[in-house]
Design a protein around this motif. Structure first.
Motif, PDB file in Angstrom:
ATOM      1  N   PRO A  79       1.176  -0.932   0.120  1.00 35.40           N
ATOM      2  CA  PRO A  79      -0.172   0.060   0.231  1.00 35.40           C
ATOM      3  C   PRO A  79       0.480   1.139   0.030  1.00 35.40           C
ATOM      4  CG  PRO A  79       0.479  -0.852   2.274  1.00 35.40           C
ATOM      5  CD  PRO A  79       1.105  -1.550   1.014  1.00 35.40           C
ATOM      6  N   GLU A  80       2.649   1.341   0.125  1.00 37.52           N
ATOM      7  CA  GLU A  80       3.031   2.566   0.138  1.00 37.52           C
ATOM      8  C   GLU A  80       2.686   2.751  -1.247  1.00 37.52           C
ATOM      9  OE1 GLU A  80       6.731   1.415   2.774  1.00 37.52           O
ATOM     10  OE2 GLU A  80       5.852   0.712   4.632  1.00 37.52           O
ATOM     11  N   LEU A  81       3.099   3.371  -1.440  1.00 37.21           N
ATOM     12  CA  LEU A  81       3.390   4.362  -3.099  1.00 37.21           C
ATOM     13  C   LEU A  81       4.114   5.598  -2.957  1.00 37.21           C
ATOM     14  CD1 LEU A  81      -0.771   4.362  -4.148  1.00 37.21           C
ATOM     15  CD2 LEU A  81       0.864   2.698  -4.409  1.00 37.21           C
ATOM     16  N   ARG A  82       4.908   5.583  -4.056  1.00 38.46           N
ATOM     17  CA  ARG A  82       5.841   6.987  -4.476  1.00 38.46           C
ATOM     18  C   ARG A  82       5.406   7.740  -4.606  1.00 38.46           C
ATOM     19  NH1 ARG A  82       9.871   5.650  -9.406  1.00 38.46           N
ATOM     20  NH2 ARG A  82       9.036   5.030 -10.733  1.00 38.46           N
ATOM     21  N   TYR A  83       3.631   8.191  -4.260  1.00 35.01           N
ATOM     22  CA  TYR A  83       2.843   9.380  -5.277  1.00 35.01           C
ATOM     23  C   TYR A  83       2.000  10.126  -4.499  1.00 35.01           C
ATOM     24  CZ  TYR A  83       5.857   7.833 -10.042  1.00 35.01           C
ATOM     25  OH  TYR A  83       6.910   8.088 -10.372  1.00 35.01           O
ATOM     26  N   ASP A  84       1.633  10.738  -4.770  1.00 38.88           N
ATOM     27  CA  ASP A  84       0.051  11.160  -3.585  1.00 38.88           C
ATOM     28  C   ASP A  84      -1.341  10.600  -4.752  1.00 38.88           C
ATOM     29  OD1 ASP A  84      -1.604  11.941  -2.180  1.00 38.88           O
ATOM     30  OD2 ASP A  84      -1.328  14.031  -2.009  1.00 38.88           O
ATOM     31  N   CYS A  85      -1.593   9.387  -4.486  1.00 40.17           N
ATOM     32  CA  CYS A  85      -2.746   9.130  -6.056  1.00 40.17           C
ATOM     33  C   CYS A  85      -3.990   9.373  -5.073  1.00 40.17           C
ATOM     34  CB  CYS A  85      -1.541   7.756  -6.067  1.00 40.17           C
ATOM     35  SG  CYS A  85      -0.263   7.157  -6.515  1.00 40.17           S
ATOM     36  N   CYS A  86      -4.825   9.332  -6.356  1.00 41.87           N
ATOM     37  CA  CYS A  86      -5.833   9.807  -5.995  1.00 41.87           C
ATOM     38  C   CYS A  86      -6.751   8.257  -7.362  1.00 41.87           C
ATOM     39  CB  CYS A  86      -6.492  11.462  -6.581  1.00 41.87           C
ATOM     40  SG  CYS A  86      -8.412  11.014  -6.892  1.00 41.87           S
ATOM     41  N   PHE A  87      -7.131   7.165  -7.246  1.00 40.33           N
ATOM     42  CA  PHE A  87      -7.672   6.993  -7.745  1.00 40.33           C
ATOM     43  C   PHE A  87      -9.538   6.622  -8.225  1.00 40.33           C
ATOM     44  CE2 PHE A  87      -3.695   5.117  -5.562  1.00 40.33           C
ATOM     45  CZ  PHE A  87      -3.106   4.387  -6.392  1.00 40.33           C
ATOM     46  N   LEU A  88      -9.323   6.594  -9.404  1.00 44.45           N
ATOM     47  CA  LEU A  88     -10.524   6.502  -9.805  1.00 44.45           C
ATOM     48  C   LEU A  88     -11.027   5.205 -10.042  1.00 44.45           C
ATOM     49  CD1 LEU A  88     -11.330  10.106 -11.279  1.00 44.45           C
ATOM     50  CD2 LEU A  88     -11.660   9.180  -9.270  1.00 44.45           C
ATOM     51  N   TRP A  89     -11.804   4.408  -9.916  1.00 43.10           N
ATOM     52  CA  TRP A  89     -12.294   3.171 -10.367  1.00 43.10           C
ATOM     53  C   TRP A  89     -13.645   2.766 -10.844  1.00 43.10           C
ATOM     54  CZ3 TRP A  89     -13.830  -1.835  -6.813  1.00 43.10           C
ATOM     55  CH2 TRP A  89     -14.102  -3.065  -8.282  1.00 43.10           C
ATOM     56  N   VAL A  90     -13.399   2.788 -12.778  1.00 44.73           N
ATOM     57  CA  VAL A  90     -14.800   2.892 -13.148  1.00 44.73           C
ATOM     58  C   VAL A  90     -15.147   1.222 -13.064  1.00 44.73           C
ATOM     59  CG1 VAL A  90     -15.669   3.801 -15.449  1.00 44.73           C
ATOM     60  CG2 VAL A  90     -14.026   4.704 -14.999  1.00 44.73           C
ATOM     61  N   ASP A  91     -16.130   1.330 -12.511  1.00 42.53           N
ATOM     62  CA  ASP A  91     -16.428  -0.732 -12.488  1.00 42.53           C
ATOM     63  C   ASP A  91     -17.686  -0.335 -13.740  1.00 42.53           C
ATOM     64  OD1 ASP A  91     -16.400  -2.957 -11.540  1.00 42.53           O
ATOM     65  OD2 ASP A  91     -17.214  -2.789 -10.067  1.00 42.53           O
ATOM     66  N   VAL A  92     -17.666  -1.286 -13.968  1.00 40.57           N
ATOM     67  CA  VAL A  92     -19.090  -1.838 -15.133  1.00 40.57           C
ATOM     68  C   VAL A  92     -19.604  -3.842 -14.498  1.00 40.57           C
ATOM     69  CG1 VAL A  92     -20.415  -2.090 -17.328  1.00 40.57           C
ATOM     70  CG2 VAL A  92     -18.855  -0.415 -16.456  1.00 40.57           C
ATOM     71  N   SER A  93     -20.997  -3.489 -13.859  1.00 36.94           N
ATOM     72  CA  SER A  93     -21.185  -5.067 -13.527  1.00 36.94           C
ATOM     73  C   SER A  93     -20.143  -6.155 -14.759  1.00 36.94           C
ATOM     74  CB  SER A  93     -22.479  -5.694 -13.793  1.00 36.94           C
ATOM     75  OG  SER A  93     -23.409  -4.941 -14.602  1.00 36.94           O
ATOM     76  N   LEU A  94     -19.941  -7.221 -14.689  1.00 32.80           N
ATOM     77  CA  LEU A  94     -19.602  -7.992 -15.700  1.00 32.80           C
ATOM     78  C   LEU A  94     -20.766  -8.159 -16.887  1.00 32.80           C
ATOM     79  CD1 LEU A  94     -16.851  -9.297 -16.475  1.00 32.80           C
ATOM     80  CD2 LEU A  94     -17.107 -11.096 -14.674  1.00 32.80           C
TER      81      LEU A  94
END
Length: 313
Positions: free
Chosen positions: A139-154
């Motif tokens: 979970p340790e990242l080298r950038y300050d990240c904002c994660f956007l997860w675009v999800d669609v039901s399978l």
């Protein structure tokens, strides 16, 4: 002096748009780039190579709205297959350059192995993070990240991918694959793109003419031959069936990897685009009846999340 040291230690801010193939990542990235001064960095392992633009679903230059794109069709396939370690190095250089110009880096793509390699603080190229018994992602990242997860039901995504395959083959992808086959390319990376191995088997049986002769007349003649030859038509349909099946497998695998990263402590904002995709299919066009839903359930929340992220110190 203390303030300067703190600024030097501050991690670069990066927006990361993740999700399976066909979920609308590129569409969202272009919208965000129109709102925030941004540049886009590709994280799709097939789109890093030039060529097969339709097959690999690269965003067309005319559709990029003047937004700079990095690592998109820029890696020579004759240099071999890009590794996660290479992507880590090239991606970091791109992020640094974008940030140096005062712009927001937006990392976009469905290749989670590349995204993981680029973003983690300590990357071990030997660790199988996504294997069944792999090491957990850090979970340790080298950038300050904002994660956007675009999800669609399978189920909805699988239906959309099946329709998209048919549409792409009807609008130039079949000819593109025929030209690629005619060139006799042997590099490893791009040959793994979904569509190439499946239609290679078809073209081995029914070789296309020279690339310069692959035009509308050839398409019509090819269609006539398939209509009059059930065996040839069956071989074509089998190639299409394999493409659709492999696209479904890819989407399922990508969703599984994304969930794995979330389970390892990555803070992902999930944006449900299922209804938008369903309505778009019903309308029979990109966006279509799903435009309002897309804005309400994906675009609007994304803007708010990114604004809040950029205000944070």
């Amino acid at each position: 002096m203390a303030s300067s040291s703190a600024a030097a230690r501050r991690r670069l801010k990066v927006v990361v748009i993740m999700g399976a193939t066909g979920c609308g990542k590129s569409r969202l990235s272009l919208h965000l780039a129109s709102v925030f001064r941004s540049e886009i960095i590709n994280a799709d392992k097939m789109q890093v190579y030039p060529g097969l633009d339709m097959t690999t679903n690269k965003i067309k230059p005319d559709d990029r709205r003047g937004v700079p794109h990095h690592l998109l069709g820029s890696f020579d396939p004759d240099d071999g297959e890009m590794t996660p370690s290479q992507f880590r190095s090239l991606g970091h250089a791109a992020i640094s350059d974008v940030a140096f110009r005062g712009n927001l880096p937006i990392l976009v793509g469905g290749s989670n192995s590349f995204i993981h390699a680029l973003l983690v603080q300590r990357f071990d190229p030997e660790a199988d993070v996504f294997g069944c018994l792999g090491s957990p992602a850090s979970p340790e990242l080298r950038y300050d990240c904002c994660f956007l997860w675009v999800d669609v039901s399978l189920p909805v995504l699988e239906e959309y991918l099946s329709k998209r395959v048919d549409e792409l083959l009807d609008t130039g992808t079949f000819e593109e694959l025929a030209r690629y086959y005619d060139q006799g390319r042997t590099e490893t990376g791009l040959r793994k793109a979904i569509g190439v191995p499946e239609f290679d088997r078809y073209f081995n049986k029914y070789p296309p003419p020279r690339a310069v002769d692959l035009d509308d007349a050839w398409r019509r003649e090819e269609g006539r031959k398939r209509d009059n030859d059930p065996v040839r038509e069956g071989a074509y349909k089998e190639a299409v069936r394999e493409i659709k099946e492999n696209a479904r497998k890819l989407a399922k695998w990508q969703i599984g990897k994304t969930r794995h990263l979330k389970g390892c402590g990555w803070e992902l904002w999930r944006l449900d685009a299922t209804e938008a995709v369903r309505l778009a299919m019903a309308a029979g066009e990109e966006g279509g009846g799903g435009r309002d839903v897309w804005k309400r359930q994906v675009v609007g929340p994304s803007e708010k999340i990114v604004r809040r992220f950029l205000r944070e110190t």
